[in-house]
Design a protein around this motif. Structure first.
Motif, mmCIF file in Angstrom:
data_model
loop_
_atom_site.group_PDB
_atom_site.id
_atom_site.type_symbol
_atom_site.label_atom_id
_atom_site.label_comp_id
_atom_site.label_asym_id
_atom_site.label_seq_id
_atom_site.Cartn_x
_atom_site.Cartn_y
_atom_site.Cartn_z
ATOM 1 N N PRO A 73 0.836 -1.197 0.000
ATOM 2 C CA PRO A 73 0.000 0.000 0.000
ATOM 3 C C PRO A 73 0.877 1.256 0.000
ATOM 4 C CG PRO A 73 0.060 -0.968 2.195
ATOM 5 C CD PRO A 73 0.815 -1.886 1.284
ATOM 6 N N TYR A 76 -2.233 6.061 1.398
ATOM 7 C CA TYR A 76 -3.171 6.009 2.517
ATOM 8 C C TYR A 76 -2.712 7.027 3.553
ATOM 9 C CZ TYR A 76 0.457 3.200 4.794
ATOM 10 O OH TYR A 76 1.648 2.764 5.323
ATOM 11 N N ASP A 77 -3.537 7.300 4.540
ATOM 12 C CA ASP A 77 -3.228 8.276 5.588
ATOM 13 C C ASP A 77 -2.192 7.666 6.542
ATOM 14 O OD1 ASP A 77 -3.150 10.010 7.748
ATOM 15 O OD2 ASP A 77 -5.327 10.263 7.843
ATOM 16 N N CYS A 81 -2.962 5.858 10.018
ATOM 17 C CA CYS A 81 -2.979 4.418 9.756
ATOM 18 C C CYS A 81 -1.570 3.841 9.635
ATOM 19 C CB CYS A 81 -3.737 4.154 8.458
ATOM 20 S SG CYS A 81 -5.410 4.834 8.458
ATOM 21 N N CYS A 104 -8.283 0.881 7.135
ATOM 22 C CA CYS A 104 -8.163 2.204 6.519
ATOM 23 C C CYS A 104 -8.295 2.065 5.001
ATOM 24 C CB CYS A 104 -6.805 2.832 6.825
ATOM 25 S SG CYS A 104 -6.581 3.237 8.555
ATOM 26 N N VAL A 106 -7.237 2.548 1.220
ATOM 27 C CA VAL A 106 -5.990 2.640 0.477
ATOM 28 C C VAL A 106 -6.362 2.949 -0.960
ATOM 29 C CG1 VAL A 106 -3.920 1.422 -0.286
ATOM 30 C CG2 VAL A 106 -4.880 0.950 1.979
ATOM 31 N N SER A 107 -5.760 4.019 -1.507
ATOM 32 C CA SER A 107 -6.082 4.441 -2.876
ATOM 33 C C SER A 107 -5.190 3.782 -3.929
ATOM 34 C CB SER A 107 -5.963 5.960 -3.013
ATOM 35 O OG SER A 107 -6.851 6.582 -2.129
#
Length: 111
Positions: A73, A76-77, A81, A104, A106-107
């Motif tokens: 990942p 993500y923040d 996270c 959380c 995940v883009s």
């Protein structure tokens, strides 16, 4: 013509996002019907296997080709996270730091 341009744009995007981590171990015995991996284990020609390091490998006349199976990942923040690796499934999950029971979003993932 537009369909071709759209297809090329999609292909270029996929190639850009794909960052597979692979390596090759050259075959030491060019006429051999097997390959020897870094641990000294021999594998028959044209065989495939998965390693304990989450890699998929194959043996050919040229040697051993291995690629990572782990999607990491990357979008993500990271303050809220954290990523957690599961060696059994060769996968990451992203969870809240304060409450690991909550996943959380995940883009983006990278191989």
């Amino acid at each position: 013509m537009n369909a071709i341009l759209v297809s090329l744009l999609v292909l270029a995007t996929l190639v850009t996002l794909c960052n597979t981590q692979c390596f090759i171990i050259p075959n030491q015995n060019s006429g051999s019907n097997e390959c020897k991996d870094l641990d000294g284990i021999t594998h028959p020609l044209d065989s495939q296997w998965k390693t304990e390091n989450c890699e998929e490998c194959s043996c050919s006349q040229n040697g051993i080709n291995c690629c990572s199976l782990i999607a990491v990942p990357v979008d993500y923040d990271t303050e809220k996270c954290k990523k957690v690796f599961n060696k059994e499934t060769c996968s990451y999950k992203v969870v809240e730091r304060d409450n690991p029971e909550n996943p959380c979003a995940v883009s983006q993932w990278v191989l």
